[in-house]
Scaffold this motif. Sequence first.
Motif, PDB file in Angstrom:
ATOM      1  N   LYS A  96       0.842  -1.205   0.000  1.00 36.69           N
ATOM      2  CA  LYS A  96       0.000   0.000   0.000  1.00 36.69           C
ATOM      3  C   LYS A  96       0.877   1.255   0.000  1.00 36.69           C
ATOM      4  O   LYS A  96       0.615   2.215  -0.726  1.00 36.69           O
ATOM      5  CB  LYS A  96      -0.893   0.013   1.249  1.00 36.69           C
ATOM      6  CG  LYS A  96      -2.134  -0.851   1.084  1.00 36.69           C
ATOM      7  CD  LYS A  96      -2.707  -1.289   2.389  1.00 36.69           C
ATOM      8  CE  LYS A  96      -3.496  -0.251   3.142  1.00 36.69           C
ATOM      9  NZ  LYS A  96      -4.198  -0.853   4.298  1.00 36.69           N
ATOM     10  N   LYS A 155     -15.033 -11.590  -6.587  1.00 33.92           N
ATOM     11  CA  LYS A 155     -14.388 -10.763  -5.569  1.00 33.92           C
ATOM     12  C   LYS A 155     -12.885 -10.599  -5.785  1.00 33.92           C
ATOM     13  O   LYS A 155     -12.382  -9.497  -5.828  1.00 33.92           O
ATOM     14  CB  LYS A 155     -14.664 -11.327  -4.185  1.00 33.92           C
ATOM     15  CG  LYS A 155     -15.639 -10.428  -3.419  1.00 33.92           C
ATOM     16  CD  LYS A 155     -16.080 -11.047  -2.118  1.00 33.92           C
ATOM     17  CE  LYS A 155     -15.030 -10.938  -1.040  1.00 33.92           C
ATOM     18  NZ  LYS A 155     -15.434 -11.689   0.153  1.00 33.92           N
ATOM     19  N   VAL A 324      -7.534  -1.546  -6.829  1.00 31.44           N
ATOM     20  CA  VAL A 324      -8.435  -0.912  -5.860  1.00 31.44           C
ATOM     21  C   VAL A 324      -8.035   0.549  -5.733  1.00 31.44           C
ATOM     22  O   VAL A 324      -6.880   0.861  -5.448  1.00 31.44           O
ATOM     23  CB  VAL A 324      -8.315  -1.628  -4.494  1.00 31.44           C
ATOM     24  CG1 VAL A 324      -9.144  -0.910  -3.445  1.00 31.44           C
ATOM     25  CG2 VAL A 324      -8.760  -3.072  -4.629  1.00 31.44           C
ATOM     26  N   ASP A 326      -9.222   2.986  -3.648  1.00 25.37           N
ATOM     27  CA  ASP A 326      -9.039   3.480  -2.287  1.00 25.37           C
ATOM     28  C   ASP A 326      -8.118   2.528  -1.522  1.00 25.37           C
ATOM     29  O   ASP A 326      -8.527   1.450  -1.091  1.00 25.37           O
ATOM     30  CB  ASP A 326     -10.419   3.564  -1.612  1.00 25.37           C
ATOM     31  CG  ASP A 326     -10.310   4.120  -0.199  1.00 25.37           C
ATOM     32  OD1 ASP A 326      -9.177   4.379   0.254  1.00 25.37           O
ATOM     33  OD2 ASP A 326     -11.364   4.276   0.438  1.00 25.37           O
ATOM     34  N   PHE A 328      -7.039   2.439   1.357  1.00 28.34           N
ATOM     35  CA  PHE A 328      -7.439   2.080   2.721  1.00 28.34           C
ATOM     36  C   PHE A 328      -8.372   0.873   2.741  1.00 28.34           C
ATOM     37  O   PHE A 328      -8.556   0.239   3.760  1.00 28.34           O
ATOM     38  CB  PHE A 328      -8.102   3.279   3.423  1.00 28.34           C
ATOM     39  CG  PHE A 328      -7.103   4.326   3.808  1.00 28.34           C
ATOM     40  CD1 PHE A 328      -6.241   4.117   4.882  1.00 28.34           C
ATOM     41  CD2 PHE A 328      -6.987   5.495   3.076  1.00 28.34           C
ATOM     42  CE1 PHE A 328      -5.292   5.076   5.225  1.00 28.34           C
ATOM     43  CE2 PHE A 328      -6.041   6.456   3.411  1.00 28.34           C
ATOM     44  CZ  PHE A 328      -5.191   6.240   4.489  1.00 28.34           C
ATOM     45  N   LYS A 329      -8.956   0.568   1.582  1.00 20.93           N
ATOM     46  CA  LYS A 329      -9.869  -0.589   1.522  1.00 20.93           C
ATOM     47  C   LYS A 329      -9.105  -1.906   1.396  1.00 20.93           C
ATOM     48  O   LYS A 329      -9.687  -2.982   1.524  1.00 20.93           O
ATOM     49  CB  LYS A 329     -10.804  -0.443   0.316  1.00 20.93           C
ATOM     50  CG  LYS A 329     -11.790   0.692   0.457  1.00 20.93           C
ATOM     51  CD  LYS A 329     -13.180   0.255   0.010  1.00 20.93           C
ATOM     52  CE  LYS A 329     -14.239   1.262   0.382  1.00 20.93           C
ATOM     53  NZ  LYS A 329     -14.560   2.190  -0.682  1.00 20.93           N
ATOM     54  N   VAL A 330      -7.815  -1.836   1.094  1.00 26.04           N
ATOM     55  CA  VAL A 330      -7.027  -3.071   0.959  1.00 26.04           C
ATOM     56  C   VAL A 330      -6.526  -3.475   2.348  1.00 26.04           C
ATOM     57  O   VAL A 330      -5.777  -2.735   2.989  1.00 26.04           O
ATOM     58  CB  VAL A 330      -5.838  -2.861  -0.008  1.00 26.04           C
ATOM     59  CG1 VAL A 330      -5.012  -4.133  -0.127  1.00 26.04           C
ATOM     60  CG2 VAL A 330      -6.343  -2.412  -1.368  1.00 26.04           C
ATOM     61  N   GLU A 331      -6.977  -4.643   2.788  1.00 22.62           N
ATOM     62  CA  GLU A 331      -6.601  -5.077   4.133  1.00 22.62           C
ATOM     63  C   GLU A 331      -6.205  -6.542   4.140  1.00 22.62           C
ATOM     64  O   GLU A 331      -6.724  -7.327   3.332  1.00 22.62           O
ATOM     65  CB  GLU A 331      -7.799  -4.915   5.080  1.00 22.62           C
ATOM     66  CG  GLU A 331      -8.060  -3.479   5.458  1.00 22.62           C
ATOM     67  CD  GLU A 331      -9.198  -3.342   6.455  1.00 22.62           C
ATOM     68  OE1 GLU A 331     -10.015  -4.286   6.553  1.00 22.62           O
ATOM     69  OE2 GLU A 331      -9.254  -2.302   7.109  1.00 22.62           O
ATOM     70  N   ASP A 333      -6.431 -10.253   5.054  1.00 18.59           N
ATOM     71  CA  ASP A 333      -7.654 -11.014   5.320  1.00 18.59           C
ATOM     72  C   ASP A 333      -7.262 -12.488   5.519  1.00 18.59           C
ATOM     73  O   ASP A 333      -7.306 -13.287   4.585  1.00 18.59           O
ATOM     74  CB  ASP A 333      -8.581 -10.839   4.096  1.00 18.59           C
ATOM     75  CG  ASP A 333      -9.950 -11.450   4.313  1.00 18.59           C
ATOM     76  OD1 ASP A 333     -10.154 -12.100   5.357  1.00 18.59           O
ATOM     77  OD2 ASP A 333     -10.811 -11.281   3.426  1.00 18.59           O
TER      78      ASP A 333
END
Length: 339
Positions: A96, A155, A324, A326, A328-331, A333
Motif C-alpha cells: 500500500k 471478488k 483498488v 481506495d 485504505f480498503k485493501v486489508e 484477510d
Amino acid sequence: MRILGIETSCDETAASVVEDGVRVLSHVVASSEELHRKTGGIVPEVAAREQVRSIIPVVDESLKQAAIDHEGLDAIAVTVGPGLIGSLLVGVETAKTLAWVWGKPLIPINHLVAHIYAPFLELEKFPEFPAVCLMVSGGHTDLVLMRGHSLPRAKRGGDFKWLGGTLDDAAGECFDKVARILGLGYPGGPAISRAATDNNQAPITNNAKIILPRPLIHEDNFDFSFSGLKTAVMRLAPTSNTSAVAYEFQEAVTDVLAVKTIKAAEKFSAKSIIVGGGVAANQRLREKLGECAGNVPVFFPALKYCGDNGAMVAGAAYFNFKSVRDLFKVEADPGLYFG
Ligand code: KG4
Ligand code: ZN
C-alpha cells in the motif's frame, strides 16, 4: 505490462517482477526456514519479525534483478490472504505504501488463486478451460473447477467453483507432522520424499507389512481427510523401518490426491488439470497424475514456483487485473478462501 508481485503470507518474504503474466524478470525469495527448523515448525511471531527486516531489501533486489526502477512498473500486486495475520500485514502495508508513494495501481490477490497461476509462469501454451485445479499446500488442500479468468463481479480473481477440500489436516501439513513423528525434520515434504527414495533401494521385503489407509478414496465426493494417516503412522513408527513408513505414507497421500483429482476431471469434462502449492513439488504426485490423466494435459509449476513466491502473485494479478482505487480498503484477510 510489468507487475511487481509481493508475497508474505507464511514464512517467505518474496517479490518478483513479471511481464504480461508469464515472463519472470526477477524471482527473489527470502525464507526464515532455517529459524523454523530449530523449532520443527513455523512460529508466527518469529516469521513476521524476519519479514519486517527483509521486505524492503527483497523488493529492492527484485527491481535490481529485473533491471528496472519503479517507473518501469505498471502495477503492484500483493497477497492479502489467507495466511498468518502478522506476516500478511507486512506485505500488505508495504505494498500500500509503495503504491501510494510511486503512484501505481494496487491489486489485492488471494494466495490460493496465486498458487493456481504458478503453472502459467513461463508457459507458451496456456491451459484450456474448464480446468480442474488441485491446490495442495501446507495450509490448504482443495479441488476447484476453474471456468476462466476473473468474472467482472468476482471478488478476487478467477472464475472458480469449489468442489471439495480437506476435512482436517492439509496434505502438506500432514507431510510436516509425519516427518516430525519419524524424526525426519522440517519441512516434511522433501524430507519424506528423500527417506522414501532410500526405501526404494532397500530390499522389497522391508515394506511388505506396512499398509496405510487411503482415506475417502472411494467416497463419492471431492473431500479429503489426512489426520487419520498421521495417527496410523504414530502407531507404526516405534516398531517400523522409517524409510518404509515414509514410502508408504507418500504413496497413500499421492494415491488419494491423484484419484480424486482424476475423478473431478472426468465428472466435469475438464480440458486441463492444474496443480499448485508446495506439495505440487512432489515427484510421485507428478508421476501418478501424469499417468492417470490420459489425454488431459496436466500443468505443474516449475519446482522453483511450487512454494510461496511473488511471481505467481504478479501472474494472478495480470490475468485478473482489478486494482483498488481506495488504498485504505485493501486489508490483510487471514480467512480469505475461494469465492
Ligand atoms: O505452498 P507452500 O510453500 O506454503 C503454503 O502456502 O502452505 O507449501 C508448503 C508445504 C509444506 O507443508 C511442505 O512440507 C510441502 O509444501 N512440500 C512438499 C514437498 N515440498 C514441499 N510436500 C510433499 N512433497 C514435496 N516434495
Ligand atoms: Zn502457499
